[in-house]
Design a protein around this motif. Structure first.
Motif, PDB file in Angstrom:
ATOM      1  N   PHE A 116     -23.905   7.086  -3.301  1.00 43.93           N
ATOM      2  CA  PHE A 116     -23.460   8.477  -3.584  1.00 43.93           C
ATOM      3  C   PHE A 116     -24.431   9.210  -4.403  1.00 43.93           C
ATOM      4  O   PHE A 116     -24.449  10.364  -4.605  1.00 43.93           O
ATOM      5  CB  PHE A 116     -22.152   8.726  -4.337  1.00 43.93           C
ATOM      6  N   ASP A 117     -25.334   8.427  -5.106  1.00 41.95           N
ATOM      7  CA  ASP A 117     -26.383   9.127  -5.798  1.00 41.95           C
ATOM      8  C   ASP A 117     -27.501   8.268  -6.059  1.00 41.95           C
ATOM      9  O   ASP A 117     -27.546   6.989  -5.941  1.00 41.95           O
ATOM     10  CB  ASP A 117     -25.880   9.619  -7.011  1.00 41.95           C
ATOM     11  N   THR A 118     -28.741   8.807  -6.008  1.00 39.13           N
ATOM     12  CA  THR A 118     -29.979   8.017  -6.264  1.00 39.13           C
ATOM     13  C   THR A 118     -31.044   8.641  -6.791  1.00 39.13           C
ATOM     14  O   THR A 118     -31.002   9.961  -6.430  1.00 39.13           O
ATOM     15  CB  THR A 118     -30.278   7.184  -5.173  1.00 39.13           C
ATOM     16  N   THR A 119     -31.952   8.146  -7.346  1.00 39.15           N
ATOM     17  CA  THR A 119     -33.301   8.956  -7.875  1.00 39.15           C
ATOM     18  C   THR A 119     -34.456   8.313  -6.880  1.00 39.15           C
ATOM     19  O   THR A 119     -35.587   8.805  -7.094  1.00 39.15           O
ATOM     20  CB  THR A 119     -33.688   8.313  -9.303  1.00 39.15           C
ATOM     21  N   ILE A 120     -33.973   7.682  -5.893  1.00 36.88           N
ATOM     22  CA  ILE A 120     -35.108   6.987  -4.899  1.00 36.88           C
ATOM     23  C   ILE A 120     -35.091   7.668  -3.536  1.00 36.88           C
ATOM     24  O   ILE A 120     -33.827   7.849  -2.968  1.00 36.88           O
ATOM     25  CB  ILE A 120     -34.947   5.558  -4.464  1.00 36.88           C
ATOM     26  N   GLU A 121     -35.754   8.774  -3.168  1.00 39.73           N
ATOM     27  CA  GLU A 121     -35.660   9.520  -2.037  1.00 39.73           C
ATOM     28  C   GLU A 121     -35.316   8.770  -0.605  1.00 39.73           C
ATOM     29  O   GLU A 121     -34.503   9.050   0.172  1.00 39.73           O
ATOM     30  CB  GLU A 121     -37.096  10.390  -1.759  1.00 39.73           C
TER      31      GLU A 121
END
Length: 215
Positions: free
Chosen positions: A106-111
């Motif tokens: 649902f969320d990540t800092t990794i594109e």
């Protein structure tokens, strides 16, 4: 350990947990949500569900050496790094990915992870979370949930039996957050921008990786 693999039994189990959680949340709509006794009863019931579902996940994926805090959060080192660890007051960069018990991201800092999960947002700059590593965790932005900050700081501060830090550059760890210390009975609507929400009574899992650090 393949954290993002999906098995049919995973989905069946999680569907049963989610259905029961939604039943509790919906049944609560017919009650007095300000009734302390009812709030306590519902919280205890949901706490048991969350505990069972987290235990299932830990067992299913063979996660070892799990540490449980009084707050209910749990965390564990899942991959060792190169041995280089940050000191207090260093600036650290940490990648994270948030997911549900069915491993849906649902969320990540990794594109690349965001693209694979279908949650990439046009114009968003994907970059590791950067902050000052302090003893009390105050360097992490208050825009994050309190137990997210607490859990991440606990992970960065993990030590072995000789009191030597073990979350080193390249290390990975998992953090489990019961719904009571996440978004609770109301869930969170912030993720409408990703065409998705965090449902009520939802356990959150975060995978962290220490990317870099400097004085």
């Amino acid at each position: 350990m393949r954290l993002f693999c999906r098995k049919m039994k995973d989905l069946v189990f999680v569907a049963s947990i989610v259905s029961l959680s939604i039943f509790i949340a919906c049944s609560g709509s017919d009650r007095d949500l300000d009734d302390p006794a009812q709030i306590t009863a519902d919280s205890l019931r949901q706490s048991g569900i969350d505990n069972d579902s987290i235990e299932w996940y830990i067992t299913e994926y063979g996660i070892e050496n799990v540490i449980t805090e009084d707050t209910g959060i749990r965390y564990a080192l899942t991959k060792e790094g190169n041995g280089e660890t940050p000191d207090y007051n260093d600036i650290v960069s940490v990648e994270y990915t948030g997911m549900f018990l069915n491993n849906k991201v649902f969320d990540t800092t990794i594109e690349d992870v965001a693209i694979d999960a279908g949650i990439d947002v046009a114009g968003r700059i994907y970059t590791p979370l950067r902050f000052n590593f302090t003893k009390d965790g105050s360097g992490i932005s208050s825009s994050f949930l309190a137990q997210f900050r607490n859990g991440l700081n606990k992970i960065l501060s993990m030590t072995d039996d000789n009191d030597v830090r073990i979350f080193s550059k390249g290390s990975k760890a998992l953090l489990f957050m019961p719904s009571a210390v996440a978004y609770g009975v109301r869930g969170d609507q912030f993720y409408d921008q990703y065409e998705d929400n965090i449902p009520p009574n939802t356990v959150l899992i975060f995978e962290f990786k220490l990317v870099t650090f400097r004085p």
